[in-house]
Design a protein around this motif. Structure first.
Motif, mmCIF file in Angstrom:
data_model
loop_
_atom_site.group_PDB
_atom_site.id
_atom_site.type_symbol
_atom_site.label_atom_id
_atom_site.label_comp_id
_atom_site.label_asym_id
_atom_site.label_seq_id
_atom_site.Cartn_x
_atom_site.Cartn_y
_atom_site.Cartn_z
ATOM 1 N N ASN A 1 0.824 -1.212 0.000
ATOM 2 C CA ASN A 1 0.000 0.000 0.000
ATOM 3 C C ASN A 1 0.857 1.261 0.000
ATOM 4 O O ASN A 1 0.534 2.253 -0.665
ATOM 5 C CB ASN A 1 -0.958 -0.007 1.192
ATOM 6 C CG ASN A 1 -0.227 -0.067 2.517
ATOM 7 O OD1 ASN A 1 0.855 -0.636 2.610
ATOM 8 N ND2 ASN A 1 -0.816 0.523 3.563
ATOM 9 N N ARG A 2 1.965 1.249 0.711
ATOM 10 C CA ARG A 2 2.848 2.418 0.722
ATOM 11 C C ARG A 2 3.563 2.562 -0.617
ATOM 12 O O ARG A 2 3.749 3.679 -1.116
ATOM 13 C CB ARG A 2 3.864 2.300 1.852
ATOM 14 C CG ARG A 2 3.261 2.357 3.243
ATOM 15 C CD ARG A 2 4.309 2.228 4.316
ATOM 16 N NE ARG A 2 5.259 3.338 4.293
ATOM 17 C CZ ARG A 2 6.349 3.389 5.041
ATOM 18 N NH1 ARG A 2 6.652 2.372 5.851
ATOM 19 N NH2 ARG A 2 7.152 4.425 4.983
ATOM 20 N N GLN A 3 3.946 1.442 -1.197
ATOM 21 C CA GLN A 3 4.583 1.503 -2.506
ATOM 22 C C GLN A 3 3.626 2.077 -3.545
ATOM 23 O O GLN A 3 4.011 2.900 -4.383
ATOM 24 C CB GLN A 3 5.028 0.091 -2.907
ATOM 25 C CG GLN A 3 5.938 0.057 -4.122
ATOM 26 C CD GLN A 3 6.430 -1.338 -4.405
ATOM 27 O OE1 GLN A 3 5.820 -2.042 -5.225
ATOM 28 N NE2 GLN A 3 7.499 -1.763 -3.758
ATOM 29 N N GLN A 4 2.367 1.653 -3.482
ATOM 30 C CA GLN A 4 1.367 2.175 -4.406
ATOM 31 C C GLN A 4 1.158 3.666 -4.200
ATOM 32 O O GLN A 4 0.953 4.420 -5.167
ATOM 33 C CB GLN A 4 0.047 1.422 -4.219
ATOM 34 C CG GLN A 4 -1.041 1.809 -5.209
ATOM 35 C CD GLN A 4 -0.656 1.540 -6.638
ATOM 36 O OE1 GLN A 4 0.053 0.566 -6.922
ATOM 37 N NE2 GLN A 4 -1.121 2.381 -7.547
ATOM 38 N N ARG A 5 1.223 4.126 -2.971
ATOM 39 C CA ARG A 5 1.057 5.556 -2.689
ATOM 40 C C ARG A 5 2.199 6.367 -3.309
ATOM 41 O O ARG A 5 1.970 7.443 -3.864
ATOM 42 C CB ARG A 5 1.001 5.785 -1.169
ATOM 43 C CG ARG A 5 0.931 7.244 -0.747
ATOM 44 C CD ARG A 5 -0.244 7.944 -1.378
ATOM 45 N NE ARG A 5 -0.312 9.354 -0.975
ATOM 46 C CZ ARG A 5 -1.024 10.277 -1.613
ATOM 47 N NH1 ARG A 5 -1.747 9.941 -2.693
ATOM 48 N NH2 ARG A 5 -1.035 11.526 -1.177
ATOM 49 N N VAL A 6 3.412 5.852 -3.238
ATOM 50 C CA VAL A 6 4.547 6.548 -3.851
ATOM 51 C C VAL A 6 4.354 6.640 -5.365
ATOM 52 O O VAL A 6 4.609 7.690 -5.977
ATOM 53 C CB VAL A 6 5.860 5.828 -3.505
ATOM 54 C CG1 VAL A 6 7.025 6.455 -4.270
ATOM 55 C CG2 VAL A 6 6.123 5.897 -2.009
ATOM 56 N N LEU A 7 3.902 5.551 -5.972
ATOM 57 C CA LEU A 7 3.668 5.561 -7.420
ATOM 58 C C LEU A 7 2.599 6.584 -7.792
ATOM 59 O O LEU A 7 2.723 7.291 -8.809
ATOM 60 C CB LEU A 7 3.255 4.169 -7.889
ATOM 61 C CG LEU A 7 4.290 3.054 -7.687
ATOM 62 C CD1 LEU A 7 3.736 1.718 -8.181
ATOM 63 C CD2 LEU A 7 5.595 3.374 -8.382
ATOM 64 N N GLU A 8 1.564 6.691 -6.974
ATOM 65 C CA GLU A 8 0.517 7.675 -7.237
ATOM 66 C C GLU A 8 1.055 9.100 -7.144
ATOM 67 O O GLU A 8 0.722 9.962 -7.970
ATOM 68 C CB GLU A 8 -0.641 7.485 -6.254
ATOM 69 C CG GLU A 8 -1.430 6.199 -6.465
ATOM 70 C CD GLU A 8 -2.482 6.005 -5.391
ATOM 71 O OE1 GLU A 8 -2.543 6.854 -4.467
ATOM 72 O OE2 GLU A 8 -3.231 5.007 -5.468
#
Length: 318
Positions: free
Chosen positions: A101-108
């Protein structure tokens, strides 16, 4: 006549110089000359001066409305908040793998505000750690730096050099694989040549070190080093899903897995026309395939190179 009697032989005296002159009954006052003494002329002169100066007077600037000010302030606050969040997450991503979830937030954050990639605090010296711990984040960051958001980063060549200098692994190849798949036109030829040479060299080094550690491994001990493999060498679908070869022949599991991954990666470079027939890179890759022809992926890569040569009319021995 003022009615003042004068005696003969005497000069006219009786009115002092500068005293007010007495007017005869029914006479008009004398007209005084000079615009400075005329009330109408003074007003007319002032009006003319104002009219003459009016065209040259600067227009009053249009002040932004309070609504625009509020909107700009809100956008600036949102950008600063996003930058602080991105820097904090990048610091963690450099040190260790992030939760999904944190990795996805960085990508966003990188996709929504690409300009922040230039200020997120990731420099070339820490890029290898980011690529090894969080390959998708490293790939997305490099894509944003390479594209015009707002302009390609002046540190981009140093980032590419950092990728070449880091140990060849599944994760580093995942990063370059993403760059090749989505932005092959942005990759400089020097980087492609250097990275291909590094991949080939890594396979040779792995073979040499394995042979020195267990000289009898080719006699059927194909799985003896499997437990010592780095987690980064686990095959992934993105690079062909190459698993360990059947035991009993050929190189050990870890070395074979790296060779398979490199071969699948090099096939992508050939398809993207980043490895062209007749070049030194193509010759090096052909030799690499010949030396590992017992590996299925190496044989497939060799055939692909020969087909490319035939299409381009190259021909000749590899």
């Amino acid at each position: 006549s003022l009615g003042i009697a004068t005696s003969p032989g005497r000069t006219r005296r009786g009115i002092a110089r500068g005293s007010p002159r007495v007017l005869a009954r029914g006479s008009s006052p004398p007209v005084m000359c000079g615009a400075a003494n005329s009330t109408e002329d003074v007003h007319a002169s002032d009006d003319a001066s104002r009219d003459a100066a009016a065209p040259d007077a600067p227009a009053a600037p249009n002040k932004p409305s309070s609504g625009d000010d509020a909107e700009n302030a809100e956008e600036l606050a949102a950008m600063l908040a996003a930058l602080r969040e991105l820097r904090g997450e990048m610091k963690s991503a450099i040190e260790s793998p992030l939760m999904p979830n944190r990795q996805q937030r960085v990508l966003e954050l990188l996709r929504d505000r690409p300009a922040l990639a230039h200020r997120c605090g990731v420099f070339p010296d820490v890029l290898p750690s980011l690529a090894e711990n969080n390959p998708p984040v490293a790939a997305e960051l490099l894509l944003r730096l390479a594209r015009n958001h707002p302009a390609p980063s002046h540190n981009l060549p140093a980032h590419f050099d950092a990728l070449v200098s880091m140990p060849t692994s599944l994760h580093s190849m995942e990063v370059v694989n993403r760059l090749v798949s989505e932005a092959s036109e942005l990759l400089p030829d020097d980087f492609v040549r250097a990275y291909v040479a590094e991949c080939i060299s890594a396979c040779g080094d792995a073979s040499s070190s394995t042979a020195g550690a267990s000289p009898s491994s080719s006699a059927g001990a194909g799985d003896t080093t499997a437990g010592q493999n780095s987690p980064s060498m686990t095959p992934s679908p993105g690079l062909g899903g190459a698993g360990a070869p059947p035991g009993g022949h050929g190189p050990t599991s870890g070395t074979s897995r790296l060779v398979r991954l490199v071969c699948v990666f090099l096939q992508l470079l050939v398809h993207k026309n980043l490895i062209r027939s007749g070049t030194d890179v193509a010759a090096d890759v052909s030799l690499f395939c010949v030396e590992r022809m017992r590996t299925k992926e190496a044989a497939a890569l060799y055939r692909l190179l020969r087909q490319a040569e035939e299409r381009e009319g190259g021909g000749g021995d590899a």
